[in-house]
Design a protein around this motif. Structure first.
Motif, short mmCIF file in Angstrom:
data_model
loop_
_atom_site.label_atom_id
_atom_site.label_comp_id
_atom_site.label_asym_id
_atom_site.label_seq_id
_atom_site.Cartn_x
_atom_site.Cartn_y
_atom_site.Cartn_z
N LEU A 67 30.21 -62.54 -33.98
CA LEU A 67 29.84 -63.06 -32.66
C LEU A 67 30.44 -64.44 -32.43
O LEU A 67 30.49 -65.28 -33.33
N GLU A 70 29.35 -68.32 -27.85
CA GLU A 70 28.83 -67.93 -26.54
C GLU A 70 27.99 -66.66 -26.64
O GLU A 70 26.94 -66.55 -26.00
N GLN A 71 28.45 -65.71 -27.44
CA GLN A 71 27.69 -64.47 -27.62
C GLN A 71 26.37 -64.73 -28.34
O GLN A 71 25.36 -64.10 -28.02
N ARG A 72 26.38 -65.65 -29.29
CA ARG A 72 25.13 -66.00 -29.97
C ARG A 72 24.13 -66.62 -29.00
O ARG A 72 22.92 -66.33 -29.06
#
Length: 233
Positions: A67, A70-72
């Motif tokens: 990840l 930003e995805q986290r």
């Protein structure tokens, strides 16, 4: 090998359980056993389990490492959004049931098979007086910064869960780091709290409202355990 501490006062523990519907048992296992279990969970490549708007989800260690920042952030926000209005959890897990079914021979899989055998089951039946239990579900769990489990009672229609348990494997912890097991009344009042003492067994009847408190960003350790239910098949 004698896994369980032979010096436990089973009668006294039984009286406490009958009075409160729960009991926290210190020094439950032989020291060598709990040290080996603690070392084994320290080697797990943890998966994250949580819920989104479509149901339960699991992200493997490999998927988590892939990840982007930003995805986290989006993952955390999604977890918190669900928690505002619905049942939610966020913690790390490893299924010991799946390992045992695969025929794995590592320590956690062997321990899962031991839990399903007579020494453990008979001891729990003695303490609780619940003789119908004959099946066990187990997972290794880890709570670290940002993890939590909101209030629930463990009842599901598909299984006859009679008892829930937590085998605490955390060597270093503080109460202000969260991760405590809290029991609640219908009005939300906390009636009891269990600290995750190393080598303790938390054991309580199902259904019973409880939650695991939020682990804040300043926590400086991981709360590890083996958790699950004892079931009447």
């Amino acid at each position: 090998m004698q896994y369980i501490n032979p010096e436990l006062d089973i009668e006294q523990l039984g009286r406490s359980f009958q009075r409160d519907g729960r009991v926290l048992i210190r020094d439950f296992f032989d020291p060598a056993v709990v040290q080996a279990l603690s070392a084994a969970v320290d080697q797990i490549d943890w998966a994250l389990t949580y819920r989104d708007t479509k149901g339960d989800r699991v992200l493997s260690g490999e998927q988590l490492r892939a990840l982007t920042p930003e995805q986290r952030e989006m993952l955390v926000e999604g977890v918190n959004t669900v928690a505002r209005n619905e049942f939610q959890f966020s913690f790390f897990t490893e299924s010991m049931v799946a390992a045992a079914k695969r025929g794995d021979t590592d320590l956690l899989a062997r321990f899962m098979r031991w839990m399903a055998d007579e020494q453990f089951m008979a001891t729990i039946r003695q303490i609780t007086g619940i003789t119908e239990i004959n099946r066990v579900y187990a997972q290794a769990t880890m709570y670290t910064r940002g993890n939590f489990l909101v209030a629930h009672d463990d009842h599901v229609d598909a299984e006859d869960r009679r008892l829930a348990y937590v085998i605490n494997l955390t060597r270093k912890w503080r109460p202000d780091w969260g991760g405590l097991l809290h029991f609640t009344k219908a009005d939300g009042s906390v009636t009891d709290s269990y600290f995750p003492h190393f080598n303790s067994l938390s054991l309580f009847k199902v259904p019973q409202s409880h939650f695991v408190s939020y682990v804040p960003p300043f926590a400086n350790a991981e709360r590890t355990a083996i958790t699950g239910w004892l079931i009447a098949a």
